[in-house]
Write a protein that holds these residues in place. Sequence first.
Motif, PDB file in Angstrom:
ATOM      1  N   GLN A  50      22.091 -77.374  60.532  1.00  0.00           N
ATOM      2  CA  GLN A  50      22.720 -78.300  60.418  1.00  0.00           C
ATOM      3  C   GLN A  50      23.366 -79.059  61.552  1.00  0.00           C
ATOM      4  OE1 GLN A  50      25.367 -76.444  57.441  1.00  0.00           O
ATOM      5  NE2 GLN A  50      23.993 -76.578  55.630  1.00  0.00           N
ATOM      6  N   LYS A  51      22.727 -78.938  62.499  1.00  0.00           N
ATOM      7  CA  LYS A  51      23.253 -79.778  63.908  1.00  0.00           C
ATOM      8  C   LYS A  51      22.100 -80.589  64.631  1.00  0.00           C
ATOM      9  CE  LYS A  51      25.699 -79.303  68.031  1.00  0.00           C
ATOM     10  NZ  LYS A  51      26.592 -78.374  68.973  1.00  0.00           N
ATOM     11  N   GLU A  52      22.291 -81.817  64.576  1.00  0.00           N
ATOM     12  CA  GLU A  52      21.061 -82.502  65.204  1.00  0.00           C
ATOM     13  C   GLU A  52      20.978 -82.217  66.649  1.00  0.00           C
ATOM     14  OE1 GLU A  52      20.869 -86.973  65.974  1.00  0.00           O
ATOM     15  OE2 GLU A  52      20.689 -86.831  63.955  1.00  0.00           O
ATOM     16  N   ILE A  53      19.649 -81.971  66.687  1.00  0.00           N
ATOM     17  CA  ILE A  53      19.268 -81.343  68.216  1.00  0.00           C
ATOM     18  C   ILE A  53      19.430 -82.766  69.316  1.00  0.00           C
ATOM     19  CG2 ILE A  53      17.986 -79.591  67.517  1.00  0.00           C
ATOM     20  CD1 ILE A  53      15.329 -81.195  68.514  1.00  0.00           C
ATOM     21  N   GLY A  54      19.445 -82.606  70.487  1.00  0.00           N
ATOM     22  CA  GLY A  54      19.495 -83.919  71.540  1.00  0.00           C
ATOM     23  C   GLY A  54      18.129 -84.291  72.088  1.00  0.00           C
ATOM     24  N   ILE A  55      18.187 -84.738  73.197  1.00  0.00           N
ATOM     25  CA  ILE A  55      16.790 -85.042  73.831  1.00  0.00           C
ATOM     26  C   ILE A  55      16.186 -83.937  74.460  1.00  0.00           C
ATOM     27  CG2 ILE A  55      17.621 -87.453  73.851  1.00  0.00           C
ATOM     28  CD1 ILE A  55      17.798 -86.833  76.897  1.00  0.00           C
ATOM     29  N   GLN A  56      16.750 -82.777  74.521  1.00  0.00           N
ATOM     30  CA  GLN A  56      16.043 -81.802  75.452  1.00  0.00           C
ATOM     31  C   GLN A  56      15.430 -80.753  74.357  1.00  0.00           C
ATOM     32  OE1 GLN A  56      19.777 -80.918  76.757  1.00  0.00           O
ATOM     33  NE2 GLN A  56      19.891 -81.957  78.558  1.00  0.00           N
ATOM     34  N   ALA A  57      14.349 -79.999  75.030  1.00  0.00           N
ATOM     35  CA  ALA A  57      13.893 -78.996  73.959  1.00  0.00           C
ATOM     36  C   ALA A  57      14.769 -78.000  73.738  1.00  0.00           C
ATOM     37  CB  ALA A  57      12.685 -78.412  74.894  1.00  0.00           C
ATOM     38  N   HIS A  58      14.867 -77.761  72.341  1.00  0.00           N
ATOM     39  CA  HIS A  58      15.730 -76.677  71.794  1.00  0.00           C
ATOM     40  C   HIS A  58      15.060 -75.540  71.674  1.00  0.00           C
ATOM     41  CE1 HIS A  58      19.484 -75.864  69.481  1.00  0.00           C
ATOM     42  NE2 HIS A  58      18.635 -75.166  68.877  1.00  0.00           N
ATOM     43  N   PRO A  59      15.438 -74.313  72.108  1.00  0.00           N
ATOM     44  CA  PRO A  59      15.173 -73.119  71.851  1.00  0.00           C
ATOM     45  C   PRO A  59      15.345 -72.472  70.253  1.00  0.00           C
ATOM     46  CG  PRO A  59      16.933 -72.914  73.208  1.00  0.00           C
ATOM     47  CD  PRO A  59      16.814 -74.379  73.127  1.00  0.00           C
ATOM     48  N   LEU A  60      14.059 -72.207  69.660  1.00  0.00           N
ATOM     49  CA  LEU A  60      14.324 -71.727  68.375  1.00  0.00           C
ATOM     50  C   LEU A  60      14.602 -70.221  68.157  1.00  0.00           C
ATOM     51  CD1 LEU A  60      11.630 -73.529  66.569  1.00  0.00           C
ATOM     52  CD2 LEU A  60      14.061 -74.042  66.309  1.00  0.00           C
ATOM     53  N   GLN A  61      15.499 -69.660  67.486  1.00  0.00           N
ATOM     54  CA  GLN A  61      15.884 -68.308  67.224  1.00  0.00           C
ATOM     55  C   GLN A  61      15.433 -67.784  65.926  1.00  0.00           C
ATOM     56  OE1 GLN A  61      17.231 -66.712  69.822  1.00  0.00           O
ATOM     57  NE2 GLN A  61      18.125 -68.322  71.143  1.00  0.00           N
ATOM     58  N   GLU A  62      15.376 -66.614  65.624  1.00  0.00           N
ATOM     59  CA  GLU A  62      15.033 -65.909  64.340  1.00  0.00           C
ATOM     60  C   GLU A  62      15.980 -66.368  63.461  1.00  0.00           C
ATOM     61  OE1 GLU A  62      12.820 -63.314  61.899  1.00  0.00           O
ATOM     62  OE2 GLU A  62      12.543 -63.648  64.289  1.00  0.00           O
ATOM     63  N   GLU A  63      15.282 -67.003  62.358  1.00  0.00           N
ATOM     64  CA  GLU A  63      15.860 -67.672  61.046  1.00  0.00           C
ATOM     65  C   GLU A  63      16.632 -68.943  61.245  1.00  0.00           C
ATOM     66  OE1 GLU A  63      17.719 -64.289  58.997  1.00  0.00           O
ATOM     67  OE2 GLU A  63      16.319 -63.352  58.713  1.00  0.00           O
ATOM     68  N   ASP A  64      16.433 -69.673  62.155  1.00  0.00           N
ATOM     69  CA  ASP A  64      16.816 -70.925  62.188  1.00  0.00           C
ATOM     70  C   ASP A  64      16.327 -71.748  61.185  1.00  0.00           C
ATOM     71  OD1 ASP A  64      18.549 -70.550  64.537  1.00  0.00           O
ATOM     72  OD2 ASP A  64      17.309 -71.526  66.020  1.00  0.00           O
ATOM     73  N   THR A  65      17.319 -72.655  60.747  1.00  0.00           N
ATOM     74  CA  THR A  65      16.745 -73.525  59.614  1.00  0.00           C
ATOM     75  C   THR A  65      16.678 -74.958  60.282  1.00  0.00           C
ATOM     76  OG1 THR A  65      18.129 -72.360  58.005  1.00  0.00           O
ATOM     77  CG2 THR A  65      17.599 -74.646  57.442  1.00  0.00           C
ATOM     78  N   ILE A  66      15.515 -75.586  60.182  1.00  0.00           N
ATOM     79  CA  ILE A  66      15.140 -76.775  60.807  1.00  0.00           C
ATOM     80  C   ILE A  66      15.256 -77.833  59.561  1.00  0.00           C
ATOM     81  CG2 ILE A  66      13.344 -78.014  61.968  1.00  0.00           C
ATOM     82  CD1 ILE A  66      12.498 -75.554  63.089  1.00  0.00           C
ATOM     83  N   GLU A  67      15.539 -79.065  59.859  1.00  0.00           N
ATOM     84  CA  GLU A  67      15.448 -80.046  58.821  1.00  0.00           C
ATOM     85  C   GLU A  67      14.888 -81.105  59.449  1.00  0.00           C
ATOM     86  OE1 GLU A  67      18.142 -82.419  55.468  1.00  0.00           O
ATOM     87  OE2 GLU A  67      18.869 -80.817  56.395  1.00  0.00           O
ATOM     88  N   LEU A  68      13.933 -81.924  58.652  1.00  0.00           N
ATOM     89  CA  LEU A  68      13.055 -82.702  59.265  1.00  0.00           C
ATOM     90  C   LEU A  68      12.705 -83.753  58.092  1.00  0.00           C
ATOM     91  CD1 LEU A  68      11.644 -84.076  61.847  1.00  0.00           C
ATOM     92  CD2 LEU A  68       9.668 -82.923  61.069  1.00  0.00           C
ATOM     93  N   LEU A  69      12.719 -84.912  58.086  1.00  0.00           N
ATOM     94  CA  LEU A  69      12.326 -85.878  57.098  1.00  0.00           C
ATOM     95  C   LEU A  69      13.044 -85.564  55.476  1.00  0.00           C
ATOM     96  CD1 LEU A  69       8.554 -86.251  57.809  1.00  0.00           C
ATOM     97  CD2 LEU A  69      10.411 -88.113  57.888  1.00  0.00           C
ATOM     98  N   GLY A  70      14.335 -84.760  55.737  1.00  0.00           N
ATOM     99  CA  GLY A  70      14.746 -84.288  54.482  1.00  0.00           C
ATOM    100  C   GLY A  70      14.303 -82.979  53.939  1.00  0.00           C
ATOM    101  N   ILE A  71      13.382 -82.355  54.943  1.00  0.00           N
ATOM    102  CA  ILE A  71      12.631 -81.065  54.335  1.00  0.00           C
ATOM    103  C   ILE A  71      13.366 -80.201  55.208  1.00  0.00           C
ATOM    104  CG2 ILE A  71      10.381 -79.955  53.958  1.00  0.00           C
ATOM    105  CD1 ILE A  71       9.238 -82.819  53.436  1.00  0.00           C
ATOM    106  N   LYS A  72      13.736 -79.090  54.432  1.00  0.00           N
ATOM    107  CA  LYS A  72      14.437 -77.983  55.254  1.00  0.00           C
ATOM    108  C   LYS A  72      13.136 -76.803  55.222  1.00  0.00           C
ATOM    109  CE  LYS A  72      19.139 -78.412  53.678  1.00  0.00           C
ATOM    110  NZ  LYS A  72      20.070 -77.896  52.949  1.00  0.00           N
ATOM    111  N   MET A  73      13.321 -76.015  56.651  1.00  0.00           N
ATOM    112  CA  MET A  73      12.178 -75.048  56.938  1.00  0.00           C
ATOM    113  C   MET A  73      12.789 -74.041  57.449  1.00  0.00           C
ATOM    114  SD  MET A  73       9.381 -77.938  58.364  1.00  0.00           S
ATOM    115  CE  MET A  73      10.693 -78.947  59.125  1.00  0.00           C
ATOM    116  N   MET A  74      12.443 -72.783  57.600  1.00  0.00           N
ATOM    117  CA  MET A  74      12.818 -71.860  58.306  1.00  0.00           C
ATOM    118  C   MET A  74      12.035 -71.296  59.451  1.00  0.00           C
ATOM    119  SD  MET A  74      14.761 -68.114  57.072  1.00  0.00           S
ATOM    120  CE  MET A  74      12.829 -67.515  56.616  1.00  0.00           C
ATOM    121  N   PHE A  75      12.373 -71.154  60.508  1.00  0.00           N
ATOM    122  CA  PHE A  75      11.767 -70.358  61.541  1.00  0.00           C
ATOM    123  C   PHE A  75      11.785 -68.800  61.660  1.00  0.00           C
ATOM    124  CE2 PHE A  75      11.538 -68.667  65.815  1.00  0.00           C
ATOM    125  CZ  PHE A  75      10.076 -69.150  66.100  1.00  0.00           C
ATOM    126  N   PHE A  76      10.796 -68.025  61.768  1.00  0.00           N
ATOM    127  CA  PHE A  76      10.945 -66.798  62.140  1.00  0.00           C
ATOM    128  C   PHE A  76       9.727 -66.255  62.691  1.00  0.00           C
ATOM    129  CE2 PHE A  76       8.659 -67.236  57.911  1.00  0.00           C
ATOM    130  CZ  PHE A  76       7.611 -66.127  58.076  1.00  0.00           C
TER     131      PHE A  76
END
Length: 227
Positions: free
Chosen positions: A198-224
């Motif tokens: 729920q926090k917009e990432i900046g211009i830098q590459a953002h490291p993903l952690q277990e069970e992070d929730t990503i939102e793009l185009l109004g679609i929610k996804m979970m990384f694991f």
Amino acid sequence: MAKITLSLDGNLIKEIKLNREIFTIGRRPNNDIQIDNLAVSGEHAIITMRGSEAFIEDLNSTNGTKVNNQDVHKQHLKEGDEVLIGKHILHYFSEKPTENTDFEKTMMLGRPPIASTPKPAAAPPKSTIEPQAEAPNFTPRLGVIKVLSGGNTGKELELSKNLTTLGKTGVQVAVITKRPQGYFLTHVEGEHHPSVNQKEIGIQAHPLQEEDTIELLGIKMMFFYRS
């Protein structure tokens, strides 16, 4: 319109619309795409557009040009191809629609798997554009994206490629890159950046952690990570 993105160490530098017949690439400032790095020759390579088709040709450069980790002299570029010039990476995005499934059209526009095993990535130099968040520790486990909302809820995509593109061209696009340190999410195109937890990432590459929730185009996804 076809385009390429230029990045270094996973950080997006610029986006170039391929709206002319010829684009030169090299270290000297007279090039259409200047890469000011000693690993890049003065006139390193050239991109030629023939209608909607793009071709890259190495101009007998000192360190050569690679497409998807393969040395090339002249190569037809396809959707998502990764071009390595020195330490910089160019990603090619065509204007043609893909022939993937509806899920892939909406979410995944990545390139085909690389034929050979890529060389381990060198440790990135210290720079003001390095990711500010601490990168996750190296893990050999396979990353996975699971869709949590929308028509593709429940579907999963294994992040087995070095680059997986998410989103819809012309609206919002991001990429997930696989590195020795883990997986990183980077904004590529669109007025709004993707969000992680729920926090917009900046211009830098953002490291993903277990069970992070990503939102793009109004679609929610979970990384694991796949066990």
